[in-house]
Write a protein that holds these residues in place. Sequence first.
Motif, PDB file in Angstrom:
ATOM      1  N   ASN A   1     -33.732  54.986 -36.381  1.00 42.07           N
ATOM      2  CA  ASN A   1     -34.033  54.550 -37.755  1.00 42.07           C
ATOM      3  C   ASN A   1     -35.515  54.603 -38.120  1.00 42.07           C
TER       4      ASN A   1
ATOM      5  N   TRP B   1     -37.289  55.888 -40.445  1.00 46.32           N
ATOM      6  CA  TRP B   1     -37.136  56.550 -41.734  1.00 46.32           C
ATOM      7  C   TRP B   1     -38.458  57.070 -42.293  1.00 46.32           C
TER       8      TRP B   1
ATOM      9  N   TYR C   1     -34.574  60.127 -37.733  1.00 42.29           N
ATOM     10  CA  TYR C   1     -33.506  59.142 -37.714  1.00 42.29           C
ATOM     11  C   TYR C   1     -32.153  59.821 -37.571  1.00 42.29           C
TER      12      TYR C   1
END
Length: 362
Positions: free
Chosen positions: A334, A336, A341
């Motif tokens: 994750n 981002w 991700y």
Amino acid sequence: MSENDNLIRAIAFYLPQFHPIPENDKWWGKGFTEWTNVCKARPLFPGHYQPNLPSELGYYDLRVPETRQAQADLAKEYGIEGFCYWHYWFGHGRRLLQRPFDEVLASGKPDFPFCLAWANESWRGFFHGIKTKETLIDQLYPGVEDYVEHFKLVLPAFRDFRYITVDGKPLFLIYHPLDNRTEVKCFMNVWRMLAKKNGLKGIYFVAQTYHLDDEREILESMGFDAINTVRLFDYEHKKRSLFRRARFLHKLFHFPWVVNYREASRFFIDPQDAEENIVPTVIPNWDHSPRSGRQGLVLHQANPVNFELHMQNVVACVAHKPHEHRLVFVKSWNEWAEGNYLEPDRRFGREYLEVLKKYVRG
């Protein structure tokens, strides 16, 4: 770990940045989280896909237990063995971003394996595409008493049935292991001694490096059990034409550092990664421009089709190892704002996860 159907042991790095903390409020503005950078991203060159935005999990807050459960359910469904949570300890008991993992540990939920990676570096940040010159928090090495206190903090996690082990030892990764290597070696010796005193078999220490050829001999002499190598920039040395083109576009057109993912990913895996004490890294995508603007690296045309070619190389490299040592780290679950991700986004949905599942489970 018991034998299962997975071909490889895929452990995904997990960033606990997605909730407000007082320090980020002070440095970057009230309510800042990684979503702040993600949402402000814009295309910086023709064909550049930004912003990359989440789909089914939304703009989550990691203080919410239901979010953490949904992440774990999704990761488990697609064959990920567990999350490797980034863990911040700056010395003298100073921590950062600890709430999500502390709540996972205290609550017993989600029932999903985990391990810890010490983010061993001073804290700096990116804001509006500019890296701050100021060090916000220094990474300190106060000595044995501090290492003992750090161990006491982590011991409940090591004893948790969910903690990921190798050869019966809890796995603990250290980022930038050569930053003050004398103290890092002392730290490991103290922890190994304390582990035995507290009924553990030991600790399986993993060093993370971007420069295996230069650092391997030193890391092995320090006593690391394994080395996680991240070959994100190996194309600079092995395929200089890729790097020269990126530098040309960067200087002439003020593009970010743009490199074709399919070409660069050929260098993410190396024959050395087939050795039992070397742990390769799976890199599905990368676009650092939400954090660093035109100074960031963009792996252009990262997509599930090209990712599948990378996964084929990963599995071929590690499948012959004993199952316990068939480890790979996925960078990341994750991240981002790094464009790095596996969580579903609005462009590809679950397609990256579908590819991973195919090659993790066979």
